[in-house]
Design an enzyme around this catalytic site. Structure first.
Site, PDB file in Angstrom:
ATOM      1  N   GLY A   1     -32.092  88.662  75.778  1.00  0.00           N
ATOM      2  CA  GLY A   1     -30.721  88.620  76.874  1.00  0.00           C
ATOM      3  C   GLY A   1     -29.440  87.362  76.056  1.00  0.00           C
ATOM      4  O   GLY A   1     -30.428  86.214  75.160  1.00  0.00           O
TER       5      GLY A   1
ATOM      6  N   GLY B   1     -29.523  82.899  81.549  1.00  0.00           N
ATOM      7  CA  GLY B   1     -30.376  83.000  83.230  1.00  0.00           C
ATOM      8  C   GLY B   1     -32.170  82.982  82.085  1.00  0.00           C
ATOM      9  O   GLY B   1     -32.916  82.585  83.652  1.00  0.00           O
ATOM     10  N   LYS B   2     -32.584  83.597  81.194  1.00  0.00           N
ATOM     11  CA  LYS B   2     -33.285  83.409  80.583  1.00  0.00           C
ATOM     12  C   LYS B   2     -35.205  82.062  80.725  1.00  0.00           C
ATOM     13  O   LYS B   2     -35.706  82.627  81.503  1.00  0.00           O
ATOM     14  CB  LYS B   2     -33.226  83.935  79.025  1.00  0.00           C
ATOM     15  CG  LYS B   2     -32.696  84.938  79.054  1.00  0.00           C
ATOM     16  CD  LYS B   2     -33.101  85.275  77.042  1.00  0.00           C
ATOM     17  CE  LYS B   2     -32.082  83.914  76.360  1.00  0.00           C
ATOM     18  NZ  LYS B   2     -31.148  84.145  76.894  1.00  0.00           N
ATOM     19  N   SER B   3     -33.787  80.666  80.781  1.00  0.00           N
ATOM     20  CA  SER B   3     -34.785  79.721  80.467  1.00  0.00           C
ATOM     21  C   SER B   3     -35.563  78.967  81.850  1.00  0.00           C
ATOM     22  O   SER B   3     -36.113  79.167  82.112  1.00  0.00           O
ATOM     23  CB  SER B   3     -34.115  78.452  80.019  1.00  0.00           C
ATOM     24  OG  SER B   3     -34.113  79.224  78.798  1.00  0.00           O
TER      25      SER B   3
ATOM     26  N   SER C   1     -33.538  87.024  71.002  1.00  0.00           N
ATOM     27  CA  SER C   1     -34.408  87.632  70.496  1.00  0.00           C
ATOM     28  C   SER C   1     -33.323  88.570  69.919  1.00  0.00           C
ATOM     29  O   SER C   1     -33.469  90.149  71.213  1.00  0.00           O
ATOM     30  CB  SER C   1     -35.175  88.269  70.803  1.00  0.00           C
ATOM     31  OG  SER C   1     -35.031  88.335  72.329  1.00  0.00           O
TER      32      SER C   1
END
Length: 198
Positions: A33, A38-40, A107
């Site tokens: 994303g 908010g991925k981490s 990514s």
């Protein structure tokens, strides 16, 4: 690599042996994303919850791998591709050792993510799209990247002058502009349970 096959560099220990020892499956959860979606945070929440359950995990976070393993890479298309390739290879080694890996990377290109998927067995890879409008990501801007972009400090930044391609066949979509990061992490834990990883 078949789970009954010995790990690379060993003569007798297989992934199935590690699964039995750890009492859980191993695989790669790939969070993709925009920066600031908010991925981490979600990856670290999952890691904390699984640790409490005694699950062997490892987080591969974009910011941290860019400080070490990938500190020679920028943000252009080719560098994004190489960043993803290296993280995928590192994740494969960890998965082969019986670990559940949570990777949190922008990514942006489907072809790169699909290449990572193809390097794993069918039941070892889960692609999770952390969906959030770029306007909300820019308001959060936890790493100050959007400010740098606005000042011309980062060329070819995803979401501005470089595209982001959402997954077409991912296993889960999280809408972090509508749900809390804790709720998102809980949904991934539930998915791992459904898939019998834990």
């Amino acid at each position: 690599m078949n789970s009954n096959m010995p790990r690379q560099g060993t003569s007798s220990i297989s992934k199935k042996d590690d699964h039995r020892k750890n009492h859980h499956f191993s695989g790669l959860v790939w969070l993709t994303g925009l920066s600031g979606s908010g991925k981490s945070t979600i990856a670290n929440l999952i890691n904390q919850q699984l640790y409490k359950q005694g699950v062997q995990t490892y987080v591969l976070d974009e910011e941290h791998v860019r400080q070490g393993l990938n500190n020679d890479l920028g943000y252009g298309e080719r560098d994004h591709q190489e960043n993803i390739r290296r993280v995928g290879e590192a994740a494969k080694l960890l998965v082969d050792s019986g670990t559940i890996v949570i990777a949190a990377l922008i990514s942006p290109f489907r072809s790169d993510r699909n290449q990572i998927r193809n390097n794993f067995e069918e039941d070892e890879f889960l692609e999770v799209f952390v969906s959030c409008p770029i306007e909300d990501c820019e308001k959060r801007d936890p790493k100050g990247l959007y400010k740098k972009v606005r000042k011309g400090g980062i060329p070819s930044f995803t979401g501005f002058d470089s595209p982001y391609e959402p997954p077409l066949r991912g296993e889960l979509v999280l809408h972090t502009d509508q749900e809390s990061e804790e709720s998102s992490a809980a949904r991934i834990i539930h998915l791992l349970q459904e898939k019998n990883w834990i």
